[in-house]
Design a protein around this motif. Structure first.
Motif, PDB file in Angstrom:
ATOM      1  N   UNK A 108       0.846  -1.194   0.000  1.00  0.00           N
ATOM      2  CA  UNK A 108       0.000   0.000   0.000  1.00  0.00           C
ATOM      3  C   UNK A 108       0.879   1.240   0.000  1.00  0.00           C
ATOM      4  N   UNK A 109       0.483   2.265  -0.770  1.00  0.00           N
ATOM      5  CA  UNK A 109       1.253   3.506  -0.750  1.00  0.00           C
ATOM      6  C   UNK A 109       1.120   4.207   0.606  1.00  0.00           C
ATOM      7  N   UNK A 110       2.213   4.777   1.066  1.00  0.00           N
ATOM      8  CA  UNK A 110       2.204   5.494   2.341  1.00  0.00           C
ATOM      9  C   UNK A 110       2.870   6.844   2.143  1.00  0.00           C
ATOM     10  N   UNK A 111       2.265   7.870   2.724  1.00  0.00           N
ATOM     11  CA  UNK A 111       2.822   9.220   2.713  1.00  0.00           C
ATOM     12  C   UNK A 111       3.091   9.626   4.152  1.00  0.00           C
ATOM     13  N   UNK A 112       4.285  10.138   4.399  1.00  0.00           N
ATOM     14  CA  UNK A 112       4.618  10.684   5.718  1.00  0.00           C
ATOM     15  C   UNK A 112       5.084  12.118   5.528  1.00  0.00           C
TER      16      UNK A 112
END
Length: 149
Positions: A90-94
């Motif tokens: 899954x794509x994750x943005x931080x």
């Protein structure tokens, strides 16, 4: 759906060493070691709760994970870093903001999510951080701070 998390890259400035020391030699970064999974090291961060904006999340997670409230550090204008990678397909943005400790001797109080913390100079922090995205973020912070010195 993409995962979203926010946090603070927190640093402290130690007393400057000898006049010949390089710019940035007195900067240390706070990393927390997780008490789960691979026990990786990261700055304080966490998932955005419903109704929160990104910065509120970063401040709440810093309070929860490191025991630091917003009166103990100063947010630094002009720096915000977004990391994107994949976790379990899954794509994750931080999103990270930058903060300087007001007192370099402030006590860190870990939550159950973490088992250790360390204040580290840039190269040591990059070795602990492991992930190239996090290493890049730390290097970008350091370059930003050194350019302002």
């Amino acid at each position: 759906m993409a995962l979203r998390a926010c946090g603070l890259i927190i640093y402290r400035r130690l007393q400057a060493g000898s006049p010949s020391s390089k710019v940035g030699d007195n900067i240390e970064y706070l990393l927390l070691q997780t008490s789960y999974g691979t026990h990786h090291w990261t700055p304080p961060k966490g998932h955005v709760d419903p109704g929160e904006d990104d910065l509120q999340t970063a401040l709440r997670e810093t309070q929860e994970e490191a025991g630091l409230n917003s009166s103990q550090f100063t947010l630094i204008e002009g720096f915000k870093k977004e990391l994107q990678y994949t976790v379990r397909s899954k794509p994750k943005t931080i999103i990270y903001w930058l903060a300087e400790m007001n007192d370099c001797n402030t006590e860190i109080k870990l939550s159950d999510e973490h088992q250790a913390f360390r204040w580290l100079k840039l190269e040591e922090a990059c070795k602990c951080a492991e992930y190239k995205e996090m290493q890049g973020a730390l290097r970008a912070v350091h370059q930003f701070l050194c350019s302002k010195a």
